[in-house]
Design a protein around this motif. Structure first.
Motif, PDB file in Angstrom:
ATOM      1  N   THR A  40     -47.437  86.678  -5.295  1.00 20.47           N
ATOM      2  CA  THR A  40     -46.347  86.705  -4.313  1.00 20.47           C
ATOM      3  C   THR A  40     -46.900  86.548  -2.909  1.00 20.47           C
ATOM      4  O   THR A  40     -46.380  85.775  -2.102  1.00 20.47           O
ATOM      5  CB  THR A  40     -45.554  88.018  -4.424  1.00 20.47           C
ATOM      6  OG1 THR A  40     -45.052  88.147  -5.751  1.00 20.47           O
ATOM      7  CG2 THR A  40     -44.413  88.070  -3.436  1.00 20.47           C
ATOM      8  N   LEU A  43     -47.968  82.999  -2.332  1.00 23.29           N
ATOM      9  CA  LEU A  43     -46.799  82.142  -2.125  1.00 23.29           C
ATOM     10  C   LEU A  43     -46.233  82.314  -0.719  1.00 23.29           C
ATOM     11  O   LEU A  43     -45.847  81.339  -0.071  1.00 23.29           O
ATOM     12  CB  LEU A  43     -45.723  82.435  -3.165  1.00 23.29           C
ATOM     13  CG  LEU A  43     -46.035  81.971  -4.584  1.00 23.29           C
ATOM     14  CD1 LEU A  43     -44.993  82.528  -5.554  1.00 23.29           C
ATOM     15  CD2 LEU A  43     -46.088  80.468  -4.663  1.00 23.29           C
ATOM     16  N   LEU A  44     -46.193  83.543  -0.253  1.00 22.37           N
ATOM     17  CA  LEU A  44     -45.699  83.791   1.108  1.00 22.37           C
ATOM     18  C   LEU A  44     -46.619  83.167   2.148  1.00 22.37           C
ATOM     19  O   LEU A  44     -46.157  82.608   3.144  1.00 22.37           O
ATOM     20  CB  LEU A  44     -45.553  85.293   1.357  1.00 22.37           C
ATOM     21  CG  LEU A  44     -44.416  85.978   0.606  1.00 22.37           C
ATOM     22  CD1 LEU A  44     -44.521  87.491   0.738  1.00 22.37           C
ATOM     23  CD2 LEU A  44     -43.063  85.489   1.099  1.00 22.37           C
ATOM     24  N   ARG A  46     -48.442  80.522   1.653  1.00 23.97           N
ATOM     25  CA  ARG A  46     -48.193  79.075   1.546  1.00 23.97           C
ATOM     26  C   ARG A  46     -46.929  78.706   2.314  1.00 23.97           C
ATOM     27  O   ARG A  46     -46.895  77.718   3.043  1.00 23.97           O
ATOM     28  CB  ARG A  46     -48.073  78.683   0.064  1.00 23.97           C
ATOM     29  CG  ARG A  46     -47.770  77.240  -0.163  1.00 23.97           C
ATOM     30  CD  ARG A  46     -48.972  76.368   0.122  1.00 23.97           C
ATOM     31  NE  ARG A  46     -48.635  75.007  -0.209  1.00 23.97           N
ATOM     32  CZ  ARG A  46     -48.903  73.977   0.564  1.00 23.97           C
ATOM     33  NH1 ARG A  46     -49.558  74.146   1.688  1.00 23.97           N
ATOM     34  NH2 ARG A  46     -48.548  72.767   0.204  1.00 23.97           N
ATOM     35  N   LEU A  47     -45.901  79.527   2.158  1.00 25.24           N
ATOM     36  CA  LEU A  47     -44.651  79.310   2.888  1.00 25.24           C
ATOM     37  C   LEU A  47     -44.901  79.372   4.387  1.00 25.24           C
ATOM     38  O   LEU A  47     -44.373  78.561   5.150  1.00 25.24           O
ATOM     39  CB  LEU A  47     -43.616  80.353   2.470  1.00 25.24           C
ATOM     40  CG  LEU A  47     -42.244  80.257   3.107  1.00 25.24           C
ATOM     41  CD1 LEU A  47     -41.567  78.945   2.729  1.00 25.24           C
ATOM     42  CD2 LEU A  47     -41.382  81.428   2.679  1.00 25.24           C
ATOM     43  N   ILE A  50     -46.441  76.145   5.491  1.00 20.04           N
ATOM     44  CA  ILE A  50     -45.503  75.020   5.466  1.00 20.04           C
ATOM     45  C   ILE A  50     -44.520  75.104   6.622  1.00 20.04           C
ATOM     46  O   ILE A  50     -44.287  74.128   7.326  1.00 20.04           O
ATOM     47  CB  ILE A  50     -44.743  74.978   4.120  1.00 20.04           C
ATOM     48  CG1 ILE A  50     -45.700  74.614   2.992  1.00 20.04           C
ATOM     49  CG2 ILE A  50     -43.583  73.995   4.169  1.00 20.04           C
ATOM     50  CD1 ILE A  50     -45.116  74.797   1.610  1.00 20.04           C
ATOM     51  N   THR A  51     -43.945  76.287   6.822  1.00 23.07           N
ATOM     52  CA  THR A  51     -42.913  76.441   7.855  1.00 23.07           C
ATOM     53  C   THR A  51     -43.491  76.634   9.244  1.00 23.07           C
ATOM     54  O   THR A  51     -42.815  76.401  10.229  1.00 23.07           O
ATOM     55  CB  THR A  51     -41.997  77.639   7.554  1.00 23.07           C
ATOM     56  OG1 THR A  51     -42.767  78.836   7.583  1.00 23.07           O
ATOM     57  CG2 THR A  51     -41.303  77.479   6.220  1.00 23.07           C
ATOM     58  N   TRP A  57     -43.507  85.422  10.252  1.00 24.24           N
ATOM     59  CA  TRP A  57     -44.320  85.744   9.078  1.00 24.24           C
ATOM     60  C   TRP A  57     -45.813  85.741   9.345  1.00 24.24           C
ATOM     61  O   TRP A  57     -46.605  85.849   8.418  1.00 24.24           O
ATOM     62  CB  TRP A  57     -44.018  84.751   7.948  1.00 24.24           C
ATOM     63  CG  TRP A  57     -42.569  84.685   7.631  1.00 24.24           C
ATOM     64  CD1 TRP A  57     -41.717  83.659   7.925  1.00 24.24           C
ATOM     65  CD2 TRP A  57     -41.777  85.688   6.992  1.00 24.24           C
ATOM     66  NE1 TRP A  57     -40.454  83.966   7.497  1.00 24.24           N
ATOM     67  CE2 TRP A  57     -40.456  85.211   6.918  1.00 24.24           C
ATOM     68  CE3 TRP A  57     -42.054  86.949   6.471  1.00 24.24           C
ATOM     69  CZ2 TRP A  57     -39.428  85.943   6.352  1.00 24.24           C
ATOM     70  CZ3 TRP A  57     -41.030  87.676   5.909  1.00 24.24           C
ATOM     71  CH2 TRP A  57     -39.734  87.171   5.849  1.00 24.24           C
TER      72      TRP A  57
END
Length: 91
Positions: A40, A43-44, A46-47, A50-51, A57
């Protein structure tokens, strides 16, 4: 990863707004409770890449000034989950 006492000392963390504090604590709680917390967290991250929403974050990144607070909250939540609950005395 360095885990010295100074790094985890909450007084070393820059001042947090109530919104930032709630967000960090919510994410730390989610990651700590998830069976695949490391996945998790990846993934966060990675997010985040990307963003590029570092303002919201960024604390997930190890070099962010609020990352030690995030780690502290995550460890605290894991300890709280693992801590045995006291049995009722009147039962």
């Amino acid at each position: 990863m360095e885990t010295s006492a100074a790094m985890l000392d909450h007084r070393a963390v820059p001042s947090l707004s109530a919104e930032e504090k709630r967000r960090i604590e919510r994410v730390a709680r989610c990651v700590a409770r998830d069976r695949d917390g490391h996945l998790t967290e990846r993934l966060l991250l990675r997010l985040l890449s990307i963003t590029r929403n570092g303002r919201r974050w960024g604390f997930l990144a190890a070099d962010h000034p609020l990352h030690p607070y995030y780690l502290q909250q995550k460890v605290s939540e894991r300890c709280r989950i693992l801590r045995p609950r006291p049995a009722a005395a009147d039962r």
